[in-house]
Design a protein around this motif. Structure first.
Motif, PDB file in Angstrom:
ATOM      1  N   GLY A   1       0.822  -1.201   0.000  1.00  0.00           N
ATOM      2  CA  GLY A   1       0.000   0.000   0.000  1.00  0.00           C
ATOM      3  C   GLY A   1       0.855   1.249   0.000  1.00  0.00           C
ATOM      4  N   ARG A   2       0.358   2.294   0.661  1.00  0.00           N
ATOM      5  CA  ARG A   2       1.067   3.568   0.699  1.00  0.00           C
ATOM      6  C   ARG A   2       2.246   3.492   1.663  1.00  0.00           C
ATOM      7  NH1 ARG A   2      -0.086   7.042  -3.258  1.00  0.00           N
ATOM      8  NH2 ARG A   2      -0.057   8.893  -1.940  1.00  0.00           N
ATOM      9  N   VAL A   3       3.434   3.798   1.163  1.00  0.00           N
ATOM     10  CA  VAL A   3       4.658   3.740   1.963  1.00  0.00           C
ATOM     11  C   VAL A   3       5.259   5.138   2.053  1.00  0.00           C
ATOM     12  CG1 VAL A   3       7.015   2.857   2.065  1.00  0.00           C
ATOM     13  CG2 VAL A   3       5.131   1.348   1.384  1.00  0.00           C
ATOM     14  N   GLN A   4       5.565   5.551   3.278  1.00  0.00           N
ATOM     15  CA  GLN A   4       6.192   6.849   3.498  1.00  0.00           C
ATOM     16  C   GLN A   4       7.710   6.720   3.295  1.00  0.00           C
ATOM     17  OE1 GLN A   4       4.992   9.842   4.312  1.00  0.00           O
ATOM     18  NE2 GLN A   4       2.899   9.534   5.055  1.00  0.00           N
ATOM     19  N   VAL A   5       8.264   7.604   2.474  1.00  0.00           N
ATOM     20  CA  VAL A   5       9.708   7.677   2.247  1.00  0.00           C
ATOM     21  C   VAL A   5      10.164   9.062   2.682  1.00  0.00           C
ATOM     22  CG1 VAL A   5      11.573   7.384   0.571  1.00  0.00           C
ATOM     23  CG2 VAL A   5       9.397   6.172   0.254  1.00  0.00           C
TER      24      VAL A   5
ATOM     25  N   ALA B   1       7.828  11.696   0.948  1.00  0.00           N
ATOM     26  CA  ALA B   1       6.972  11.365  -0.200  1.00  0.00           C
ATOM     27  C   ALA B   1       6.210  10.089   0.106  1.00  0.00           C
ATOM     28  CB  ALA B   1       7.813  11.192  -1.463  1.00  0.00           C
ATOM     29  N   GLU B   2       5.164   9.826  -0.645  1.00  0.00           N
ATOM     30  CA  GLU B   2       4.388   8.596  -0.515  1.00  0.00           C
ATOM     31  C   GLU B   2       4.425   7.840  -1.836  1.00  0.00           C
ATOM     32  OE1 GLU B   2       0.445   9.489   0.789  1.00  0.00           O
ATOM     33  OE2 GLU B   2       1.023   9.535   2.911  1.00  0.00           O
ATOM     34  N   LEU B   3       4.659   6.536  -1.734  1.00  0.00           N
ATOM     35  CA  LEU B   3       4.674   5.688  -2.925  1.00  0.00           C
ATOM     36  C   LEU B   3       3.712   4.525  -2.717  1.00  0.00           C
ATOM     37  CD1 LEU B   3       8.519   5.432  -3.622  1.00  0.00           C
ATOM     38  CD2 LEU B   3       6.870   6.907  -4.775  1.00  0.00           C
ATOM     39  N   ASP B   4       3.025   4.126  -3.768  1.00  0.00           N
ATOM     40  CA  ASP B   4       2.176   2.932  -3.735  1.00  0.00           C
ATOM     41  C   ASP B   4       3.025   1.734  -4.132  1.00  0.00           C
ATOM     42  OD1 ASP B   4      -0.459   3.741  -2.966  1.00  0.00           O
ATOM     43  OD2 ASP B   4      -0.586   4.822  -4.873  1.00  0.00           O
ATOM     44  N   LEU B   5       3.208   0.794  -3.206  1.00  0.00           N
ATOM     45  CA  LEU B   5       4.068  -0.361  -3.457  1.00  0.00           C
ATOM     46  C   LEU B   5       3.270  -1.658  -3.359  1.00  0.00           C
ATOM     47  CD1 LEU B   5       7.308   0.615  -1.477  1.00  0.00           C
ATOM     48  CD2 LEU B   5       6.745   1.037  -3.881  1.00  0.00           C
TER      49      LEU B   5
END
Length: 514
Positions: free
Chosen positions: A422-426, A468-472
């Motif tokens: 799901g959404r992962v904070q980087v 940033a947020e990435l969908d993984l």
């Protein structure tokens, strides 16, 4: 027993040398001088490997290695001395002479510096000869059991064991006393406390704006915006930290100037004091590395001081020298550049400089890697030219000029983390002093770049946090980041090592999503 004799002789030499050095000149300790010589003579790739492999523990690792080597050499000499007694004495003498040579070939040797290695040489040979004679002295009487005895009927081994124990105890006492004297620092702690008080009571001509809470994302895994002194990176070649009280400190400004200046700490404190928040970066920092930190420095602006001395227009280099003889070459034009903000710093994060970070005075020049700008334990400034004089790291293959390159780092998630899909904070940090960061982008694998949210900028001379947020989806993913500075320069993906003028490349980390 020959091995024990050699080891005790070497230990006595090291301990006595350290004691004398603590009394007259700490850097002249034979043990430390040999370590300094190893650092000076080591090939640059070896030095860089030590920095990357051991970080700030490189110095204890080196000294431990030297200690282990001394034990091995002592054991080998003891084995050889079983057949020829003179071998043991020669071995101790050679080690002592090597220590004398290490001191003599140091950066700024003085006659006083010879006291410690000479005492170590004499004590080492005397202990070796004394114990060796005792070990080899024939017994004059025998008991029914056939054990060799001295004339008073005491077994020789008992006498030797007692003498060895006495030497060992004396070595511990002498070495411990030397260590205690070195640690005491000749009143350094009291001097630091006094200077901290004077800085706290001073009226600053300029104060740094408070760092807003929105300047960092510690809840997401980034480091604090201002680095605590205990966590501030330390890279230098000093095995023994120079110890000088603020009351005894002075700085000579000379060379290609109209008039020479000699300044004391009191002189600096009478000048306008300014507070600046500055990020410092080490040229040895690898891509994604942690040799970068930020602090609030208090000090005196360097440019007005140099202009007061009258800089020769031909003087394109400022050579600054540390108390231990280390030198750095800084471009004069950079220091004199309007708004650059180069400092002679006395304070760091609300207190006087920590001893390991240059007490009582160090240089800080924003926008340049530390090896050309950040001399600690400052003792001398000479205006000269790059053609006339070389300096420590340039002699070892590093670049003449070293502006900091645009870089960023991923702090969270840490490498090889296991994350829910799901959404992962980087999150991470980026820097491009003294220009400033205007954008950071992140991507997963070879996917599209996602523009990160930037934290509030404190000033262009500091790092900038981002998130940033990435969908993984489930599986293994490589996260990559790149920064853009205010000039529009995008961080290059070309990977190069730190030598000769700083590393480049995009930082990345691998995570597993489940």
């Amino acid at each position: 027993m020959a091995i024990l004799v050699e080891l005790l002789a070497i230990a006595a030499a090291v301990a006595s040398g350290h004691l004398v050095a603590a009394l007259v000149a700490p850097a002249s300790s034979p043990f430390v001088a040999v370590g300094d010589a190893v650092v000076r003579l080591s090939p640059q790739p070896v030095v860089e490997f030590a920095k990357s492999a051991f970080g700030t523990a490189d110095k204890p690792v080196l000294l431990t290695g030297i200690g282990v080597l001394l034990v091995l050499l002592g054991a080998l000499a003891g084995l050889a001395a079983r057949r020829r007694a003179a071998v043991g004495t020669v071995a101790v003498a050679v080690l002592g002479l090597l220590a004398v040579a290490a001191v003599l070939t140091g950066p700024v040797p003085t006659a006083t510096d010879l006291a410690a290695p000479v005492v170590a040489l004499v004590v080492g040979v005397a202990v070796q000869r004394g114990l060796d004679r005792l070990a080899r002295r024939p017994g004059t009487t025998r008991t029914g059991g056939g054990g060799a005895r001295d004339g008073d009927g005491v077994p020789r081994r008992t006498v030797l064991a007692g003498a060895s124990a006495a030497v060992a105890a004396g070595t511990l006492v002498v070495g411990g006393t030397g260590l205690a004297l070195s640690s005491a620092g000749s009143g350094i702690a009291a001097s630091r406390a006094a200077l901290t008080g004077r800085l706290a009571a001073a009226t600053l001509a300029e104060t740094a704006p408070p760092v807003p809470a929105s300047a960092a994302f510690p809840q997401l895994g980034t480091v604090p915006f201002v680095t605590p002194n205990a966590d501030f990176y330390r890279i230098d070649v000093a095995l023994t930290i120079p110890a000088v009280r603020a009351e005894d400190w002075s700085l000579r400004v000379h060379g290609r100037v109209g008039r020479e200046l000699v300044l004391t700490a009191d002189d600096l404190l009478r000048r306008p004091l300014v507070q600046r928040t500055i990020t410092m970066t080490c040229v040895s920092n690898t891509v994604g590395g942690n040799l970068v930190s930020t602090a609030d420095f208090v000090g005196v602006e360097l440019a007005p001081l140099l202009l007061e001395a009258g800089v020769d227009p031909a003087a394109d280099q400022i050579v600054s020298t540390s108390r231990d003889g280390w030198t750095a070459g800084t471009p004069t034009a950079t220091v004199l550049e309007p708004g650059r903000g180069a400092l002679l710093a006395l304070g760091m994060n609300g207190e006087a400089l920590p001893v390991e970070h240059g007490f009582p005075v160090r240089m800080v020049v924003p926008g340049l890697y530390g090896y050309v700008s950040a001399t600690k334990w400052l003792a001398d400034i000479e205006l000269t030219t790059f053609a006339e004089r070389s300096v420590y790291w340039r002699d070892r293959g590093w670049a003449e000029r070293a502006p900091i390159k645009t870089q960023c780092r991923i702090d969270a998630p840490v490498g090889f983390s296991r994350l829910p899909a799901g959404r992962v904070q980087v999150a991470g940090v980026a820097w491009a002093q003294p220009v400033g960061i205007t954008a950071v982008e992140v991507r997963a694998d070879d996917g599209p770049w996602v523009r990160a949210e930037l934290a509030t900028e404190v000033n262009p001379n500091t790092w900038r946090m981002w998130r940033a947020e990435l969908d993984l989806s489930p599986g293994s993913h490589t996260l990559t980041a790149r920064a853009t500075d205010r000039r529009g320069l995008v961080q290059t993906d070309v990977r190069v090592d730190p030598i000769p003028d700083g590393a480049t490349g995009w930082p990345s980390t691998i995570v597993t999503v489940v």
